[in-house]
Design a protein around this motif. Structure first.
Motif, PDB file in Angstrom:
ATOM      1  N   SER A 261       0.624  -1.269   0.087  1.00 10.04           N
ATOM      2  CA  SER A 261       0.044   0.032   0.049  1.00 10.04           C
ATOM      3  C   SER A 261       1.016   1.266  -0.110  1.00 10.04           C
ATOM      4  CB  SER A 261      -0.968  -0.130   1.277  1.00 10.04           C
ATOM      5  OG  SER A 261      -1.709  -1.219   1.298  1.00 10.04           O
ATOM      6  N   THR A 262       0.042   2.549  -0.222  1.00  4.97           N
ATOM      7  CA  THR A 262       0.922   3.699  -0.499  1.00  4.97           C
ATOM      8  C   THR A 262       0.081   4.859   0.414  1.00  4.97           C
ATOM      9  OG1 THR A 262       1.578   2.976  -2.626  1.00  4.97           O
ATOM     10  CG2 THR A 262       1.682   5.453  -1.833  1.00  4.97           C
ATOM     11  N   ILE A 263       0.744   5.321   1.124  1.00  5.21           N
ATOM     12  CA  ILE A 263       0.088   6.719   1.716  1.00  5.21           C
ATOM     13  C   ILE A 263       0.658   8.067   1.450  1.00  5.21           C
ATOM     14  CG2 ILE A 263      -0.239   7.809   4.307  1.00  5.21           C
ATOM     15  CD1 ILE A 263       0.292   4.938   5.320  1.00  5.21           C
ATOM     16  N   VAL A 264      -0.209   8.954   0.879  1.00  9.89           N
ATOM     17  CA  VAL A 264       0.336  10.155   0.179  1.00  9.89           C
ATOM     18  C   VAL A 264      -0.199  11.105   1.249  1.00  9.89           C
ATOM     19  CG1 VAL A 264       0.109  11.348  -1.668  1.00  9.89           C
ATOM     20  CG2 VAL A 264      -0.048   9.114  -2.019  1.00  9.89           C
ATOM     21  N   LEU A 265       0.758  12.043   1.605  1.00  9.81           N
ATOM     22  CA  LEU A 265       0.628  13.214   2.412  1.00  9.81           C
ATOM     23  C   LEU A 265       0.891  14.351   1.769  1.00  9.81           C
ATOM     24  CD1 LEU A 265       3.193  11.925   5.395  1.00  9.81           C
ATOM     25  CD2 LEU A 265       0.665  11.534   5.155  1.00  9.81           C
ATOM     26  N   ASP A 266      -0.475  15.385   1.498  1.00 15.37           N
ATOM     27  CA  ASP A 266      -0.583  16.664   0.765  1.00 15.37           C
ATOM     28  C   ASP A 266      -0.387  17.615   1.904  1.00 15.37           C
ATOM     29  OD1 ASP A 266      -0.562  18.089  -1.187  1.00 15.37           O
ATOM     30  OD2 ASP A 266      -2.390  17.434  -2.159  1.00 15.37           O
ATOM     31  N   SER A 267       0.445  18.640   1.784  1.00 14.29           N
ATOM     32  CA  SER A 267       0.372  19.626   2.612  1.00 14.29           C
ATOM     33  C   SER A 267      -0.739  20.820   2.521  1.00 14.29           C
ATOM     34  CB  SER A 267       1.674  20.396   2.525  1.00 14.29           C
ATOM     35  OG  SER A 267       2.829  19.350   2.695  1.00 14.29           O
ATOM     36  N   GLY A 268      -0.745  21.676   3.339  1.00 14.66           N
ATOM     37  CA  GLY A 268      -1.786  22.827   3.470  1.00 14.66           C
ATOM     38  C   GLY A 268      -1.088  23.813   2.554  1.00 14.66           C
ATOM     39  N   GLY A 269      -1.978  25.013   2.365  1.00 14.46           N
ATOM     40  CA  GLY A 269      -1.579  26.055   1.624  1.00 14.46           C
ATOM     41  C   GLY A 269      -0.333  26.706   1.799  1.00 14.46           C
ATOM     42  N   GLY A 270       0.531  26.975   1.001  1.00 19.15           N
ATOM     43  CA  GLY A 270       1.910  27.551   1.432  1.00 19.15           C
ATOM     44  C   GLY A 270       2.953  26.798   1.993  1.00 19.15           C
ATOM     45  N   GLU A 271       2.426  25.550   2.403  1.00 18.35           N
ATOM     46  CA  GLU A 271       3.287  24.472   3.144  1.00 18.35           C
ATOM     47  C   GLU A 271       4.096  23.566   2.181  1.00 18.35           C
ATOM     48  OE1 GLU A 271       4.777  24.221   5.946  1.00 18.35           O
ATOM     49  OE2 GLU A 271       3.323  25.562   7.311  1.00 18.35           O
ATOM     50  N   TYR A 272       4.916  22.972   2.372  1.00 18.65           N
ATOM     51  CA  TYR A 272       5.307  21.844   1.601  1.00 18.65           C
ATOM     52  C   TYR A 272       5.854  20.533   2.175  1.00 18.65           C
ATOM     53  CZ  TYR A 272      10.053  24.035   2.591  1.00 18.65           C
ATOM     54  OH  TYR A 272      10.927  24.500   3.349  1.00 18.65           O
ATOM     55  N   SER A 273       6.672  19.808   1.753  1.00 13.42           N
ATOM     56  CA  SER A 273       6.842  18.253   2.108  1.00 13.42           C
ATOM     57  C   SER A 273       7.112  18.254   3.577  1.00 13.42           C
ATOM     58  CB  SER A 273       7.822  17.511   1.192  1.00 13.42           C
ATOM     59  OG  SER A 273       8.914  18.139   0.874  1.00 13.42           O
ATOM     60  N   SER A 274       8.088  19.268   4.035  1.00 10.43           N
ATOM     61  CA  SER A 274       8.644  19.226   5.398  1.00 10.43           C
ATOM     62  C   SER A 274       7.628  19.323   6.490  1.00 10.43           C
ATOM     63  CB  SER A 274       9.648  20.238   5.620  1.00 10.43           C
ATOM     64  OG  SER A 274       9.036  21.565   5.290  1.00 10.43           O
ATOM     65  N   GLN A 275       6.249  19.839   6.131  1.00 10.47           N
ATOM     66  CA  GLN A 275       5.217  19.835   7.262  1.00 10.47           C
ATOM     67  C   GLN A 275       5.045  18.508   7.692  1.00 10.47           C
ATOM     68  OE1 GLN A 275       1.365  20.427   5.442  1.00 10.47           O
ATOM     69  NE2 GLN A 275       0.948  21.651   7.455  1.00 10.47           N
TER      70      GLN A 275
END
Length: 307
Positions: free
Chosen positions: A78-92
């Protein structure tokens, strides 16, 4: 519940997270990186039972002539994809990825949306359809076509809704963390949001090339039209969803808007039996960074239910 007004920067973040304004000072700087499969220590994680560190690989994905940074922490199945909030990027997600990989054994993917982190800037206004295309292209090029648990914070709730609508067969479930939901963006609420952010938008127009101002203006342009369309969307009943709402909401200083935010989440959950509502007690809108443990538990619960 606290109603203490936030600082100017915190107010920007709340509005950005609502997709009114994609603005976080310093977060909008795009960096160029020509490498492929480079190491990304910030999202390193441990493989279950191995005792060894498993670092994320950086993959620069091309979509229509611009490149996007996708970080892949390899697992199995399986895969889990994490999508950040506005103005944020992967380091969130840096405080969530290690525990998530260890707990589930799944592949965990984070990425930088266009104009953020290492991903290329795309001129013009922010379009949710383009963001969905970027996410879909990245997953396709990485060979991910099914059994995805999508985790979306704030503005990414819009991307999740459009993505789920067009690709329900790819998703085994979703966790929407204080996320934008169609029910919130009514004909009454949209003008309130536009009016509330007008001073910041006007100020940003004086220096449009500044990275955070660029993100702000790109999201503000066409906001009302885009969100009237978003309001008409519905989440596919075939995709289970957990909705996490922060106790303070993005509107700690506005009881009326805060209640509307909660009501929208409740209405979303009531539309199908495979949806759950969780209140993140004691939290502000910045749930992923403020209480990563709560987000991790919500993702694990959704993942375990579907597997």
């Amino acid at each position: 519940m606290s109603r203490t007004p936030r600082t100017r920067r915190s107010a920007y973040r709340a509005l950005a997270s609502l997709a009114v304004l994609a603005l976080t000072a310093g977060a909008a700087t795009a960096c160029s990186d020509n490498g492929h499969a480079a190491k990304h220590p910030a999202t390193s994680s441990a493989s279950p039972g191995s005792g060894k560190s498993s670092e994320a690989e950086l993959h620069m994905i091309d979509n229509g002539g611009h490149r996007l940074a996708f970080y892949v922490t390899r697992g199995s199945g399986s895969t889990i994809v994490l999508d950040s909030g506005g103005g944020e990027y992967s380091s969130q997600w840096k405080n969530i990825v290690p525990g998530l990989r260890a707990a589930t054994g799944a592949t965990v993917i984070t990425y930088d949306r266009s104009g953020l982190g290492r991903s290329d800037v795309v001129p013009g206004r922010w379009k949710v359809e383009s963001a969905v295309s970027d996410l879909a292209a990245g997953l396709k090029q990485l060979g991910v076509t099914k059994d995805v648990t999508l985790v979306s914070h704030s503005q990414a709730g819009e991307i999740a809704t459009y993505f789920a609508k067009g690709n329900p067969e790819m998703l085994s479930g979703a966790v929407l963390v204080d996320a934008n939901l169609p029910q919130f963006f009514t004909d009454e609420e949209i003008p309130r949001l536009v009016a509330a952010t007008k001073p910041e938008v006007d100020a940003a127009r004086k220096d449009p090339e500044k990275p955070e101002n660029r993100q702000l203006l790109a999201t503000a342009d066409g906001f009302a039209t885009a969100h009237r369309a978003f309001h008409k969307l519905s989440w596919p009943n075939s995709v289970p969803a957990a909705v996490m709402v922060s106790e303070k909401t993005p509107f700690a200083g506005s009881p009326e808007d805060a209640q509307h935010w909660r009501d929208a989440a409740a209405a979303f959950v009531q539309e199908a039996p495979n949806r759950t509502l969780v209140t993140a007690e004691g939290t502000s809108h910045e749930v992923p960074t403020q209480r990563p443990d709560l987000v991790l538990k919500a993702i694990e619960d959704m993942f375990d239910t579907q597997h």
